[in-house]
Design a protein around this motif. Structure first.
Motif, PDB file in Angstrom:
ATOM      1  N   ALA A 139       0.835  -1.205   0.000  1.00 16.49           N
ATOM      2  CA  ALA A 139       0.000   0.000   0.000  1.00 16.49           C
ATOM      3  C   ALA A 139       0.871   1.256   0.000  1.00 16.49           C
ATOM      4  N   LEU A 140       1.910   1.261   0.828  1.00 16.00           N
ATOM      5  CA  LEU A 140       2.804   2.418   0.896  1.00 16.00           C
ATOM      6  C   LEU A 140       3.427   2.688  -0.475  1.00 16.00           C
ATOM      7  N   LYS A 141       3.876   1.645  -1.132  1.00 21.40           N
ATOM      8  CA  LYS A 141       4.484   1.796  -2.461  1.00 21.40           C
ATOM      9  C   LYS A 141       3.458   2.331  -3.466  1.00 21.40           C
ATOM     10  N   PHE A 142       2.246   1.757  -3.483  1.00 21.54           N
ATOM     11  CA  PHE A 142       1.212   2.181  -4.429  1.00 21.54           C
ATOM     12  C   PHE A 142       0.801   3.641  -4.189  1.00 21.54           C
ATOM     13  N   TYR A 143       0.514   3.973  -2.936  1.00 23.91           N
ATOM     14  CA  TYR A 143      -0.001   5.311  -2.624  1.00 23.91           C
ATOM     15  C   TYR A 143       1.049   6.407  -2.811  1.00 23.91           C
ATOM     16  N   THR A 144       2.331   6.080  -2.641  1.00 25.05           N
ATOM     17  CA  THR A 144       3.370   7.091  -2.843  1.00 25.05           C
ATOM     18  C   THR A 144       3.857   7.112  -4.297  1.00 25.05           C
ATOM     19  N   GLU A 145       4.181   5.955  -4.847  1.00 26.17           N
ATOM     20  CA  GLU A 145       4.752   5.915  -6.190  1.00 26.17           C
ATOM     21  C   GLU A 145       3.737   6.117  -7.297  1.00 26.17           C
ATOM     22  N   LYS A 146       2.539   5.627  -7.139  1.00 25.67           N
ATOM     23  CA  LYS A 146       1.524   5.756  -8.199  1.00 25.67           C
ATOM     24  C   LYS A 146       0.634   6.980  -7.974  1.00 25.67           C
ATOM     25  N   LEU A 147       0.086   7.112  -6.745  1.00 27.11           N
ATOM     26  CA  LEU A 147      -0.850   8.206  -6.491  1.00 27.11           C
ATOM     27  C   LEU A 147      -0.174   9.518  -6.133  1.00 27.11           C
ATOM     28  N   GLY A 148       1.066   9.462  -5.674  1.00 34.62           N
ATOM     29  CA  GLY A 148       1.810  10.687  -5.407  1.00 34.62           C
ATOM     30  C   GLY A 148       1.678  11.249  -4.001  1.00 34.62           C
ATOM     31  N   PHE A 149       1.148  10.467  -3.057  1.00 32.73           N
ATOM     32  CA  PHE A 149       1.083  10.939  -1.681  1.00 32.73           C
ATOM     33  C   PHE A 149       2.482  10.912  -1.066  1.00 32.73           C
ATOM     34  N   ILE A 150       2.671  11.646   0.021  1.00 29.94           N
ATOM     35  CA  ILE A 150       3.951  11.734   0.716  1.00 29.94           C
ATOM     36  C   ILE A 150       3.837  11.041   2.071  1.00 29.94           C
ATOM     37  N   LYS A 151       4.821  10.212   2.394  1.00 24.40           N
ATOM     38  CA  LYS A 151       4.823   9.555   3.704  1.00 24.40           C
ATOM     39  C   LYS A 151       5.110  10.597   4.775  1.00 24.40           C
ATOM     40  N   LYS A 152       4.250  10.627   5.803  1.00 26.26           N
ATOM     41  CA  LYS A 152       4.433  11.579   6.897  1.00 26.26           C
ATOM     42  C   LYS A 152       4.966  10.884   8.150  1.00 26.26           C
ATOM     43  N   LYS A 153       4.364   9.739   8.501  1.00 24.41           N
ATOM     44  CA  LYS A 153       4.792   8.999   9.686  1.00 24.41           C
ATOM     45  C   LYS A 153       4.948   7.527   9.330  1.00 24.41           C
ATOM     46  N   ASP A 154       5.908   6.883   9.965  1.00 23.45           N
ATOM     47  CA  ASP A 154       6.114   5.451   9.789  1.00 23.45           C
ATOM     48  C   ASP A 154       6.767   4.935  11.072  1.00 23.45           C
ATOM     49  N   MET A 155       5.929   4.441  11.976  1.00 20.21           N
ATOM     50  CA  MET A 155       6.415   3.986  13.277  1.00 20.21           C
ATOM     51  C   MET A 155       6.005   2.536  13.502  1.00 20.21           C
ATOM     52  N   PRO A 156       6.910   1.721  14.068  1.00 22.19           N
ATOM     53  CA  PRO A 156       6.575   0.313  14.324  1.00 22.19           C
ATOM     54  C   PRO A 156       5.517   0.179  15.420  1.00 22.19           C
ATOM     55  N   GLY A 188       4.275  -6.619  14.332  1.00 23.54           N
ATOM     56  CA  GLY A 188       4.872  -6.396  13.016  1.00 23.54           C
ATOM     57  C   GLY A 188       4.155  -5.368  12.171  1.00 23.54           C
ATOM     58  N   ASN A 189       3.164  -4.698  12.736  1.00 25.05           N
ATOM     59  CA  ASN A 189       2.443  -3.653  12.007  1.00 25.05           C
ATOM     60  C   ASN A 189       3.154  -2.323  12.169  1.00 25.05           C
ATOM     61  N   ARG A 190       2.713  -1.345  11.386  1.00 25.30           N
ATOM     62  CA  ARG A 190       3.291  -0.005  11.452  1.00 25.30           C
ATOM     63  C   ARG A 190       2.183   1.036  11.452  1.00 25.30           C
ATOM     64  N   TRP A 191       2.486   2.181  12.027  1.00 27.61           N
ATOM     65  CA  TRP A 191       1.617   3.353  11.962  1.00 27.61           C
ATOM     66  C   TRP A 191       2.144   4.180  10.799  1.00 27.61           C
ATOM     67  N   ILE A 192       1.530   3.983   9.623  1.00 27.24           N
ATOM     68  CA  ILE A 192       1.983   4.664   8.409  1.00 27.24           C
ATOM     69  C   ILE A 192       0.916   5.666   8.004  1.00 27.24           C
ATOM     70  N   THR A 193       1.299   6.949   7.950  1.00 27.78           N
ATOM     71  CA  THR A 193       0.368   7.956   7.465  1.00 27.78           C
ATOM     72  C   THR A 193       0.957   8.666   6.258  1.00 27.78           C
ATOM     73  N   LEU A 194       0.077   9.120   5.404  1.00 24.97           N
ATOM     74  CA  LEU A 194       0.434   9.825   4.175  1.00 24.97           C
ATOM     75  C   LEU A 194      -0.316  11.139   4.127  1.00 24.97           C
ATOM     76  N   VAL A 195       0.227  12.084   3.376  1.00 22.75           N
ATOM     77  CA  VAL A 195      -0.460  13.350   3.136  1.00 22.75           C
ATOM     78  C   VAL A 195      -0.382  13.683   1.651  1.00 22.75           C
TER      79      VAL A 195
END
Length: 131
Positions: free
Chosen positions: A16-33, A37-44
């Motif tokens: 999802a991170l790859k698709f939303y940043t590389e294809k849709l153009g969103f920017i990763k804001k937070k990425d915390m473990p 094994g999950n992460r708190w990943i937010t995009l803007v």
């Protein structure tokens, strides 16, 4: 009161991170473990970096009702959410060239134009242009 975070259930956070940043153009804001094994990943959005964040939520893997809901929306062809764009035609062309699969091509309905694509992690998403 204002919206600061919108959660989107995803089947695979890294994909999802790859698709939303590389294809849709969103920017990763937070990425915390997180635990398990999950992460708190937010995009803007590039256009609103101080605006609402999108949380790539691993909910379908850990909460069965979320998986049932996500699967039902996908099967019915209903978008999980929508993103506003200046031009649906331009975004459709750009995303199609990047290999994004659309189930609904640009379509005019009343005062708006929309198209629906698969985000590759369990959701249909809609882009919308107000006319």
């Amino acid at each position: 009161m204002k919206v600061t975070l919108i959660s989107i259930p995803v089947l695979d956070q890294e994909k999802a991170l790859k698709f939303y940043t590389e294809k849709l153009g969103f920017i990763k804001k937070k990425d915390m473990p997180l635990d398990g094994g999950n992460r708190w990943i937010t995009l803007v959005s590039k256009e609103a970096q101080d605006g609402p964040e999108i949380l790539l939520e691993p909910a379908p893997l850990h909460f069965e009702p979320s998986k049932v809901f996500q699967d039902a929306l996908m099967e019915a062809g209903i978008p999980y959410t929508q993103f506003d764009v200046e031009s649906v035609d331009a975004e459709y062309e750009r995303l199609t060239k990047l290999g994004v699969t659309f189930s609904v091509q640009p379509t005019v309905m009343g005062t708006f134009k929309f198209a629906v694509f698969n985000d590759t992690v369990g959701n249909n998403m809609q882009i919308v242009e107000m006319q």
